[in-house]
Design a protein around this motif. Structure first.
Motif, mmCIF file in Angstrom:
data_model
loop_
_atom_site.group_PDB
_atom_site.id
_atom_site.type_symbol
_atom_site.label_atom_id
_atom_site.label_comp_id
_atom_site.label_asym_id
_atom_site.label_seq_id
_atom_site.Cartn_x
_atom_site.Cartn_y
_atom_site.Cartn_z
ATOM 1 N N ILE A 171 0.875 -1.169 0.000
ATOM 2 C CA ILE A 171 0.000 0.000 0.000
ATOM 3 C C ILE A 171 0.912 1.219 0.000
ATOM 4 N N THR A 172 0.666 2.161 -0.926
ATOM 5 C CA THR A 172 1.525 3.332 -1.023
ATOM 6 C C THR A 172 0.720 4.622 -0.962
ATOM 7 N N TYR A 173 1.386 5.629 -0.505
ATOM 8 C CA TYR A 173 0.887 7.005 -0.581
ATOM 9 C C TYR A 173 1.912 7.756 -1.407
ATOM 10 N N TRP A 174 1.462 8.453 -2.436
ATOM 11 C CA TRP A 174 2.397 9.209 -3.259
ATOM 12 C C TRP A 174 1.977 10.673 -3.313
ATOM 13 N N PHE A 175 2.976 11.511 -3.516
ATOM 14 C CA PHE A 175 2.769 12.941 -3.588
ATOM 15 C C PHE A 175 3.613 13.484 -4.730
ATOM 16 N N GLN A 176 2.992 14.235 -5.623
ATOM 17 C CA GLN A 176 3.710 14.804 -6.761
ATOM 18 C C GLN A 176 4.359 16.120 -6.349
ATOM 19 N N LEU A 177 5.699 16.162 -6.364
ATOM 20 C CA LEU A 177 6.425 17.385 -6.032
ATOM 21 C C LEU A 177 6.335 18.416 -7.155
ATOM 22 N N ASN A 178 6.556 17.937 -8.386
ATOM 23 C CA ASN A 178 6.448 18.780 -9.576
ATOM 24 C C ASN A 178 6.140 17.876 -10.762
ATOM 25 N N LYS A 179 6.267 18.374 -11.966
ATOM 26 C CA LYS A 179 5.880 17.601 -13.154
ATOM 27 C C LYS A 179 6.717 16.348 -13.344
ATOM 28 N N ARG A 180 7.912 16.321 -12.815
ATOM 29 C CA ARG A 180 8.828 15.191 -13.031
ATOM 30 C C ARG A 180 9.067 14.313 -11.807
ATOM 31 N N PHE A 181 8.929 14.857 -10.598
ATOM 32 C CA PHE A 181 9.291 14.102 -9.400
ATOM 33 C C PHE A 181 8.084 13.797 -8.518
ATOM 34 N N ASP A 182 8.012 12.542 -8.050
ATOM 35 C CA ASP A 182 7.019 12.091 -7.079
ATOM 36 C C ASP A 182 7.769 11.542 -5.870
ATOM 37 N N LEU A 183 7.171 11.679 -4.707
ATOM 38 C CA LEU A 183 7.661 11.007 -3.506
ATOM 39 C C LEU A 183 6.668 9.923 -3.129
ATOM 40 N N ASN A 184 7.165 8.771 -2.701
ATOM 41 C CA ASN A 184 6.328 7.638 -2.315
ATOM 42 C C ASN A 184 6.693 7.158 -0.925
ATOM 43 N N LEU A 185 5.673 6.769 -0.177
ATOM 44 C CA LEU A 185 5.846 6.106 1.107
ATOM 45 C C LEU A 185 5.024 4.829 1.019
ATOM 46 N N GLY A 186 5.628 3.688 1.287
ATOM 47 C CA GLY A 186 4.919 2.419 1.101
ATOM 48 C C GLY A 186 5.116 1.441 2.244
ATOM 49 N N LEU A 187 4.122 0.584 2.415
ATOM 50 C CA LEU A 187 4.168 -0.503 3.382
ATOM 51 C C LEU A 187 3.906 -1.805 2.636
ATOM 52 N N SER A 188 4.880 -2.726 2.675
ATOM 53 C CA SER A 188 4.763 -4.025 2.007
ATOM 54 C C SER A 188 4.646 -5.128 3.047
ATOM 55 N N LEU A 189 3.807 -6.118 2.764
ATOM 56 C CA LEU A 189 3.626 -7.269 3.642
ATOM 57 C C LEU A 189 3.685 -8.543 2.805
ATOM 58 N N ALA A 190 4.376 -9.547 3.323
ATOM 59 C CA ALA A 190 4.487 -10.823 2.616
ATOM 60 C C ALA A 190 4.773 -11.936 3.612
ATOM 61 N N ASN A 191 4.575 -13.154 3.150
ATOM 62 C CA ASN A 191 4.908 -14.354 3.896
ATOM 63 C C ASN A 191 5.845 -15.145 2.987
ATOM 64 N N LEU A 192 7.118 -15.249 3.353
ATOM 65 C CA LEU A 192 8.140 -15.767 2.450
ATOM 66 C C LEU A 192 8.861 -16.974 3.010
ATOM 67 N N GLN A 193 9.480 -17.707 2.090
ATOM 68 C CA GLN A 193 10.465 -18.717 2.456
ATOM 69 C C GLN A 193 11.817 -18.182 2.017
ATOM 70 N N TYR A 194 12.773 -18.149 2.928
ATOM 71 C CA TYR A 194 14.085 -17.594 2.642
ATOM 72 C C TYR A 194 15.114 -18.704 2.486
ATOM 73 N N PRO A 195 16.049 -18.529 1.558
ATOM 74 C CA PRO A 195 17.213 -19.415 1.553
ATOM 75 C C PRO A 195 18.135 -19.011 2.693
ATOM 76 N N THR A 196 18.958 -19.952 3.175
ATOM 77 C CA THR A 196 19.860 -19.644 4.286
ATOM 78 C C THR A 196 21.298 -19.427 3.844
ATOM 79 N N SER A 197 21.593 -19.728 2.578
ATOM 80 C CA SER A 197 22.943 -19.524 2.059
ATOM 81 C C SER A 197 22.848 -19.253 0.559
ATOM 82 N N THR A 198 24.012 -19.044 -0.077
ATOM 83 C CA THR A 198 24.041 -18.725 -1.504
ATOM 84 C C THR A 198 23.471 -19.849 -2.353
ATOM 85 N N LYS A 199 23.823 -21.064 -2.090
ATOM 86 C CA LYS A 199 23.283 -22.225 -2.828
ATOM 87 C C LYS A 199 22.652 -23.178 -1.815
ATOM 88 N N ASP A 200 21.478 -22.817 -1.312
ATOM 89 C CA ASP A 200 20.779 -23.560 -0.267
ATOM 90 C C ASP A 200 19.993 -24.709 -0.902
#
Length: 185
Positions: A74-103
């Motif tokens: 979910i993000t909130y964005w604000f347009q500073l000018n014609k070219r630049f926007d600022l964004n603030l976001g909150l991401s949520l997930a349920n993941l499986q992570y590897p524990t090493s480079t070649k897990d």
């Protein structure tokens, strides 16, 4: 009656949000940990078994699948000018992570459904600036690049990342966009 008043207030607030060049966004995305583990970043062949009743041979086939972990943002964005926007976001997930480079345990869990699933919560609060190459409100397709910072909470640690990437806004209607984006942290 209360519901009608609520709808009117919602419409007024939504129109004032757009008039002030700011808004809310809901994004669906995915994390790819499998690709860096194996070098297979898009589709991977995965064995699929259709179990049959007793005495009948099981049907085994191979399918092309994406082994990415879904997320919602979910993000909130604000347009500073014609070219630049600022964004603030909150991401949520349920993941499986590897524990090493070649897990190998992680790879087997993903590819063959072997081993115990170890799902972990991920929460990210990020801020970033977008540079719109073409103005979003004047063009049907508006590419952009972005950079920022992200505070990350995993069940196993806290972290800080520097996301960079590129995206494309596709205008569907006044104030309504389809956003396609890729980034690296």
């Amino acid at each position: 009656m209360k519901f009608k008043i609520f709808l009117i207030l919602l419409c007024i607030s939504a129109s004032s949000l757009y008039a002030q060049n700011q808004g809310l966004g809901i994004h669906f995305g995915a994390y790819d940990f499998y690709g860096p583990q194996t070098g297979s970043y898009l589709f991977t062949s995965k064995e699929h078994i259709n179990f049959q009743p007793d005495g009948i041979k099981n049907d085994t086939s191979t399918r092309s699948v994406l082994l990415w972990n879904p997320l919602i943002k979910i993000t909130y964005w604000f347009q500073l000018n014609k070219r630049f926007d600022l964004n603030l976001g909150l991401s949520l997930a349920n993941l499986q992570y590897p524990t090493s480079t070649k897990d190998s345990d992680y790879i087997n869990r993903q590819l063959h459904d072997i081993g115990e699933r170890r799902d972990r919560f991920l929460g990210e609060l990020d801020f970033r600036a977008n540079y719109n190459i073409l103005q979003r409100n004047k063009h049907a397709f508006s590419p952009y690049v972005f950079a920022g910072g992200s505070l990350t909470y995993h069940n196993i640690f806290w972290g800080f990342d520097v996301p960079v990437g590129a995206g494309l806004n596709i205008r569907l209607d006044t104030g309504l966009f389809l956003n396609l984006e890729t980034g690296y942290k």
